[in-house]
Design a protein around this motif. Structure first.
Motif, PDB file in Angstrom:
ATOM      1  N   LEU A  74       0.819  -1.214   0.000  1.00 17.43           N
ATOM      2  CA  LEU A  74       0.000   0.000   0.000  1.00 17.43           C
ATOM      3  C   LEU A  74       0.851   1.262   0.000  1.00 17.43           C
ATOM      4  O   LEU A  74       0.537   2.228  -0.698  1.00 17.43           O
ATOM      5  N   VAL A  75       1.928   1.261   0.785  1.00 11.38           N
ATOM      6  CA  VAL A  75       2.740   2.477   0.859  1.00 11.38           C
ATOM      7  C   VAL A  75       3.453   2.727  -0.458  1.00 11.38           C
ATOM      8  O   VAL A  75       3.620   3.886  -0.878  1.00 11.38           O
ATOM      9  N   ASP A  76       3.879   1.681  -1.148  1.00 10.41           N
ATOM     10  CA  ASP A  76       4.495   1.878  -2.461  1.00 10.41           C
ATOM     11  C   ASP A  76       3.488   2.419  -3.472  1.00 10.41           C
ATOM     12  O   ASP A  76       3.841   3.193  -4.369  1.00 10.41           O
ATOM     13  N   ILE A 125       9.930   3.683   6.813  1.00 10.49           N
ATOM     14  CA  ILE A 125      11.148   3.294   6.089  1.00 10.49           C
ATOM     15  C   ILE A 125      11.127   3.872   4.678  1.00 10.49           C
ATOM     16  O   ILE A 125      12.117   4.442   4.199  1.00 10.49           O
ATOM     17  N   ARG A 126       9.981   3.747   3.993  1.00 14.22           N
ATOM     18  CA  ARG A 126       9.877   4.302   2.641  1.00 14.22           C
ATOM     19  C   ARG A 126       9.927   5.826   2.686  1.00 14.22           C
ATOM     20  O   ARG A 126      10.586   6.458   1.853  1.00 14.22           O
ATOM     21  N   PHE A 204       8.278   7.133  -7.080  1.00 14.95           N
ATOM     22  CA  PHE A 204       8.198   5.995  -7.984  1.00 14.95           C
ATOM     23  C   PHE A 204       7.298   4.905  -7.398  1.00 14.95           C
ATOM     24  O   PHE A 204       7.395   4.565  -6.216  1.00 14.95           O
ATOM     25  N   LYS A 205       6.427   4.337  -8.242  1.00 13.29           N
ATOM     26  CA  LYS A 205       5.478   3.322  -7.818  1.00 13.29           C
ATOM     27  C   LYS A 205       5.716   2.029  -8.586  1.00 13.29           C
ATOM     28  O   LYS A 205       6.212   2.060  -9.718  1.00 13.29           O
ATOM     29  N   PRO A 206       5.349   0.889  -7.991  1.00 12.47           N
ATOM     30  CA  PRO A 206       5.484  -0.383  -8.706  1.00 12.47           C
ATOM     31  C   PRO A 206       4.633  -0.391  -9.970  1.00 12.47           C
ATOM     32  O   PRO A 206       3.601   0.291 -10.055  1.00 12.47           O
ATOM     33  N   THR A 418      10.646  -0.133  -2.239  1.00 11.00           N
ATOM     34  CA  THR A 418      11.182  -0.004  -0.883  1.00 11.00           C
ATOM     35  C   THR A 418      10.178  -0.437   0.183  1.00 11.00           C
ATOM     36  O   THR A 418      10.534  -1.120   1.143  1.00 11.00           O
ATOM     37  N   GLY A 419       8.919  -0.044   0.026  1.00 11.40           N
ATOM     38  CA  GLY A 419       7.913  -0.431   1.006  1.00 11.40           C
ATOM     39  C   GLY A 419       7.751  -1.939   1.098  1.00 11.40           C
ATOM     40  O   GLY A 419       7.645  -2.504   2.195  1.00 11.40           O
TER      41      GLY A 419
END
Length: 489
Positions: A74-76, A125-126, A204-206, A418-419
């Motif tokens: 979700l965070v990504d 962390i992200r 940046f997103k997946p 990263t998330g």
């Protein structure tokens, strides 16, 4: 981002984001562990048995394993600002619901759902990785993780006094409910004051959600293998709650839950194939590849560090009480010294990783963990108490330093993931906690410490052979389709 100094006492720019983030994490851990120091009052009011108390403690960590994976995704996809605010609001409401419980069943359900808040760690962390350059990332992530983790210790120090101040049989309810209100209020503060990235930066997103992207056939297989322990840990929790251990679940319910875990695993593996099956048909462009072995190794290191911390913190007060002729209060204080080192150990491990290399510091931390646990296995009643406490504190510094070194590396694997990388590593920490607690129930304390040391030593060997230092640059695809190179050293 032109100002490269690290002014910890500042409250502007990236330092402001760091402070707002560790406070959010601090509150999430305060909420997550607010029941532990008040358990005696809860036990007395509800007339709970030892099995019911153990069930509540176990349920508190059960949901965190899948939740950290979900929150990482979700965070990504949505960004830290919205996700952390959501985590704090939901956990605050669940916390209030726990404080209003009138039956054991209500306590159990709300405590299980509160395991969700333990996933908040992943969000920061992200967020920190978006605001800090690589040369400061380990220190910043260490401060975030170490100071935030102190929320659990602060719960033990403050909530009994708060419950006493409220007074009466329901003092614990007011104390627990207060932490929920704090979480909800801070969610609004966080949402208003935090941005996902510095002005002008790209988030940046997946490319696709539901599973982590991998970039080769071998990485696909390794990713599948690394998912198996997550479901094994969930099954282990069900087994502990089932008729052969605590007896809180009947045989039909136990087998039903086993089946549900099996369905979850099947759905996850299907999603992994849907996201990554293309690697068997065509190669991923070289600029977009990353080595998943880095993720796997960081998972194992975090299991040896944070996973062992969860288990040791749970047993250390009773261990001191049984080994030395001291009071229960002193035993509890000495046991808490292990977690207290989070304030210094995590930032220290991250800082050293920034300065001297991620791989080298990770190896040194694992070596210190192994040696520390091997020596702790030799503690007995003939030892001077100050020497035993000194050894425990030194071992804890390496344990927390290992956690800091892991999250100095996590944001450098692949920016847009990263998330998810943080979530998987965090979940492995909880897997380690569950597995090590089972080991503790099966063997004496000295053998338990030997097992922890041997595991750290084995993982250190894998890190020495297979871990790589981050490449000088990584690449990400911009929204317009162009490729952007990002400096990571």
């Amino acid at each position: 981002m032109s100002d490269t100094s690290f002014r910890f006492l500042s409250f502007v720019g990236r330092i402001k984001v760091l402070h707002l983030s560790w406070v959010a994490f601090f509150i999430s851990f305060l909420v997550w562990f607010n029941h532990a120091p008040l358990m005696s009052s809860i036990r007395d009011q509800f007339g709970l048995s030892a099995s019911e108390v153990n069930t509540l403690l176990l349920l508190n960590v059960a949901l965190t394993i899948p939740a950290r994976i979900l929150i990482g995704m979700l965070v990504d996809a949505l960004g830290p600002r919205r996700v952390y605010s959501l985590v704090l609001v939901v956990s605050g409401l669940l916390c209030i619901a726990f404080s209003l419980s009138t039956t054991f069943e209500q306590l159990a359900v709300t405590r299980f759902l509160l395991g969700f808040v333990g996933a908040g760690f992943v969000v920061g962390i992200r967020l920190i990785s978006e605001w800090f350059p690589a040369k400061e990332l380990g220190l910043a992530e260490g401060i975030y993780g170490g100071w935030g983790n102190f929320g659990a210790a602060f719960a033990g120090l403050s909530l009994p006094a708060l419950a006493l101040w409220f007074g009466g049989d329901n003092g614990w309810r007011w104390a627990v409910g207060t932490t929920g209100v704090i979480a909800i209020i801070y969610a609004a503060v966080f949402f208003i004051l935090v941005r996902d990235t510095p002005k002008g930066s790209t988030y940046f997103k997946p490319k696709r959600g539901g599973a982590m992207e991998v970039t080769s056939k071998g990485d696909f297989v390794l990713y599948v293998v690394m998912n198996l322990p997550l479901f094994f840990a969930l099954a282990l929790i069900v087994w502990q709650l089932g008729p052969y251990k605590l007896g809180m679940l009947g045989a039909p319910t136990t087998y039903l839950l086993y089946g549900a875990i099996g369905v979850m695993a099947a759905v996850q593996f299907l999603r992994i194939w849907q996201i990554n099956g293309h690697v068997f048909q065509r190669p991923v462009p070289a600029f977009d590849r990353y080595p998943f072995k880095q993720v796997a190794l960081l998972n194992l290191v975090y299991m040896a560090s944070f996973g062992s911390e969860l288990a040791v913190v749970s047993m250390l007060p009773l261990y001191f009480l049984d080994t030395f002729d001291i009071s229960p209060m002193l035993a509890g204080m000495l046991g808490g010294s292990f977690a207290l080192m989070n304030l210094f150990g995590r930032p220290g491990g991250g800082y050293l990783a920034d300065r001297y290399g991620r791989k080298l510091i990770t190896i040194l931390m694992l070596a210190g963990i192994a040696v520390g646990y091997f020596f702790m296995a030799r503690i007995d009643s003939s030892w001077p108490l100050p020497l035993a406490v000194t050894l425990v504190v030194l071992c804890s510094i390496f344990v927390q330093g290992g956690c800091g070194a892991v999250y100095a590396s996590v944001p450098l694997v692949k920016r847009r993931l990263t998330g998810q990388v943080a979530g998987m590593a965090g979940a492995y920490g909880n897997v380690g906690g569950v597995v090590f607690l089972v080991v503790l129930a099966l063997v004496p304390s000295d053998q338990f410490f030997l097992v922890l040391g041997a595991i750290a030593l084995a993982i250190m060997s894998l890190v020495m052979i297979f871990m790589d230092e981050p490449d000088p640059q990584t690449s990400e695809v911009m929204p317009d389709g162009s490729v952007r190179m990002i400096d990571v050293t």
